[in-house]
Design a protein around this motif. Structure first.
Motif, PDB file in Angstrom:
ATOM      1  N   GLY A  24       0.805  -1.220   0.000  1.00  0.00           N
ATOM      2  CA  GLY A  24       0.000   0.000   0.000  1.00  0.00           C
ATOM      3  C   GLY A  24       0.835   1.266   0.000  1.00  0.00           C
ATOM      4  O   GLY A  24       2.017   1.277  -0.361  1.00  0.00           O
ATOM      5  N   ARG A  25       0.202   2.321   0.429  1.00  0.00           N
ATOM      6  CA  ARG A  25       0.858   3.624   0.476  1.00  0.00           C
ATOM      7  C   ARG A  25       1.971   3.626   1.524  1.00  0.00           C
ATOM      8  O   ARG A  25       1.965   2.798   2.437  1.00  0.00           O
ATOM      9  N   PRO A  26       2.920   4.526   1.434  1.00  0.00           N
ATOM     10  CA  PRO A  26       4.065   4.542   2.358  1.00  0.00           C
ATOM     11  C   PRO A  26       3.685   4.678   3.833  1.00  0.00           C
ATOM     12  O   PRO A  26       4.325   4.080   4.696  1.00  0.00           O
ATOM     13  N   ALA A  28       1.179   3.462   5.301  1.00  0.00           N
ATOM     14  CA  ALA A  28       0.452   2.279   5.794  1.00  0.00           C
ATOM     15  C   ALA A  28       1.309   1.464   6.758  1.00  0.00           C
ATOM     16  O   ALA A  28       0.775   0.822   7.661  1.00  0.00           O
ATOM     17  N   LYS A  29       2.623   1.493   6.574  1.00  0.00           N
ATOM     18  CA  LYS A  29       3.514   0.769   7.495  1.00  0.00           C
ATOM     19  C   LYS A  29       3.391   1.302   8.911  1.00  0.00           C
ATOM     20  O   LYS A  29       3.398   0.549   9.880  1.00  0.00           O
ATOM     21  N   TYR A  30       3.272   2.621   9.050  1.00  0.00           N
ATOM     22  CA  TYR A  30       3.159   3.228  10.374  1.00  0.00           C
ATOM     23  C   TYR A  30       1.796   2.931  11.001  1.00  0.00           C
ATOM     24  O   TYR A  30       1.707   2.732  12.212  1.00  0.00           O
ATOM     25  N   TYR A  31       0.761   2.891  10.192  1.00  0.00           N
ATOM     26  CA  TYR A  31      -0.556   2.529  10.701  1.00  0.00           C
ATOM     27  C   TYR A  31      -0.571   1.071  11.175  1.00  0.00           C
ATOM     28  O   TYR A  31      -1.182   0.749  12.187  1.00  0.00           O
ATOM     29  N   PHE A  32       0.118   0.197  10.434  1.00  0.00           N
ATOM     30  CA  PHE A  32       0.198  -1.209  10.838  1.00  0.00           C
ATOM     31  C   PHE A  32       0.931  -1.342  12.170  1.00  0.00           C
ATOM     32  O   PHE A  32       0.496  -2.080  13.060  1.00  0.00           O
ATOM     33  N   LEU A  33       2.041  -0.614  12.326  1.00  0.00           N
ATOM     34  CA  LEU A  33       2.781  -0.639  13.586  1.00  0.00           C
ATOM     35  C   LEU A  33       1.919  -0.111  14.734  1.00  0.00           C
ATOM     36  O   LEU A  33       1.907  -0.697  15.825  1.00  0.00           O
ATOM     37  N   ALA A  34       1.195   0.961  14.487  1.00  0.00           N
ATOM     38  CA  ALA A  34       0.302   1.512  15.513  1.00  0.00           C
ATOM     39  C   ALA A  34      -0.793   0.512  15.877  1.00  0.00           C
ATOM     40  O   ALA A  34      -1.143   0.372  17.062  1.00  0.00           O
ATOM     41  N   ASN A  35      -1.335  -0.188  14.891  1.00  0.00           N
ATOM     42  CA  ASN A  35      -2.356  -1.207  15.169  1.00  0.00           C
ATOM     43  C   ASN A  35      -1.792  -2.345  16.005  1.00  0.00           C
ATOM     44  O   ASN A  35      -2.465  -2.858  16.903  1.00  0.00           O
ATOM     45  N   CYS A  36      -0.572  -2.773  15.720  1.00  0.00           N
ATOM     46  CA  CYS A  36       0.057  -3.847  16.504  1.00  0.00           C
ATOM     47  C   CYS A  36       0.280  -3.415  17.951  1.00  0.00           C
ATOM     48  O   CYS A  36       0.005  -4.181  18.887  1.00  0.00           O
ATOM     49  N   ILE A  37       0.775  -2.194  18.142  1.00  0.00           N
ATOM     50  CA  ILE A  37       0.994  -1.689  19.501  1.00  0.00           C
ATOM     51  C   ILE A  37      -0.337  -1.560  20.241  1.00  0.00           C
ATOM     52  O   ILE A  37      -0.457  -1.940  21.414  1.00  0.00           O
ATOM     53  N   LEU A  38      -1.351  -1.040  19.558  1.00  0.00           N
ATOM     54  CA  LEU A  38      -2.672  -0.897  20.174  1.00  0.00           C
ATOM     55  C   LEU A  38      -3.260  -2.257  20.547  1.00  0.00           C
ATOM     56  O   LEU A  38      -3.839  -2.407  21.633  1.00  0.00           O
ATOM     57  N   ALA A  39      -3.093  -3.247  19.693  1.00  0.00           N
ATOM     58  CA  ALA A  39      -3.593  -4.592  20.005  1.00  0.00           C
ATOM     59  C   ALA A  39      -2.881  -5.174  21.222  1.00  0.00           C
ATOM     60  O   ALA A  39      -3.512  -5.822  22.070  1.00  0.00           O
ATOM     61  N   ALA A  40      -1.567  -4.939  21.338  1.00  0.00           N
ATOM     62  CA  ALA A  40      -0.826  -5.432  22.501  1.00  0.00           C
ATOM     63  C   ALA A  40      -1.283  -4.732  23.779  1.00  0.00           C
ATOM     64  O   ALA A  40      -1.463  -5.382  24.821  1.00  0.00           O
TER      65      ALA A  40
END
Length: 94
Positions: A24-26, A28-40
Motif C-alpha cells: 500500500g501507500r508509504p 500504511a507501514k506506520y498505521y500497521f505498527l500503531a495497530n500492533c501496539i494498540l492490540a498489545a
C-alpha cells in the motif's frame, strides 16, 4: 519462507493489514505498527499479566527460531550439498 508469507496474507483481518503495509501507500507501514501496539496494549488491559507473559514467551520462541534459521540456513541448502559432494569426488579421484 515465501509460502509462510503467502499463508500470512490469507488471514482475513491480519492479511488485509499486512497486504496494505507491504503493497500500500508509504504511511500504511506506520498505521500497521500503531495497530500492533494498540492490540498489545488492549490485550494487556483485557487479559492482564497473563497476556504479557504469553506475548513474551511467543517472542522468545520466535527469536530462537530466527536464530536457528539464520545460523543453519547454509547447512540445508542444496547448492552447499552439491559443492560438498563435488569436493569429495575430487579428493577421491586425486
Amino acid at each position: 519462507m515465501e509460502m509462510a508469507g503467502q499463508v500470512a496474507l490469507r488471514f482475513p483481518v491480519v492479511g488485509w493489514l499486512l497486504r496494505d503495509a507491504i503493497y500500500g501507500r508509504p504511511e500504511a507501514k506506520y498505521y500497521f505498527l500503531a495497530n500492533c501496539i494498540l492490540a498489545a496494549v488492549l490485550g494487556a488491559v483485557a487479559f492482564g499479566y497473563a497476556f504479557v507473559i504469553s506475548l513474551a514467551l511467543v517472542a522468545a520462541w520466535l527469536a530462537l527460531a530466527l536464530l536457528v534459521y539464520m545460523t543453519a540456513a547454509d547447512s540445508f541448502s542444496r547448492a552447499n550439498r552439491r559443492q560438498l559432494a563435488a569436493d569429495k569426488r575430487r579428493r577421491a579421484a586425486a
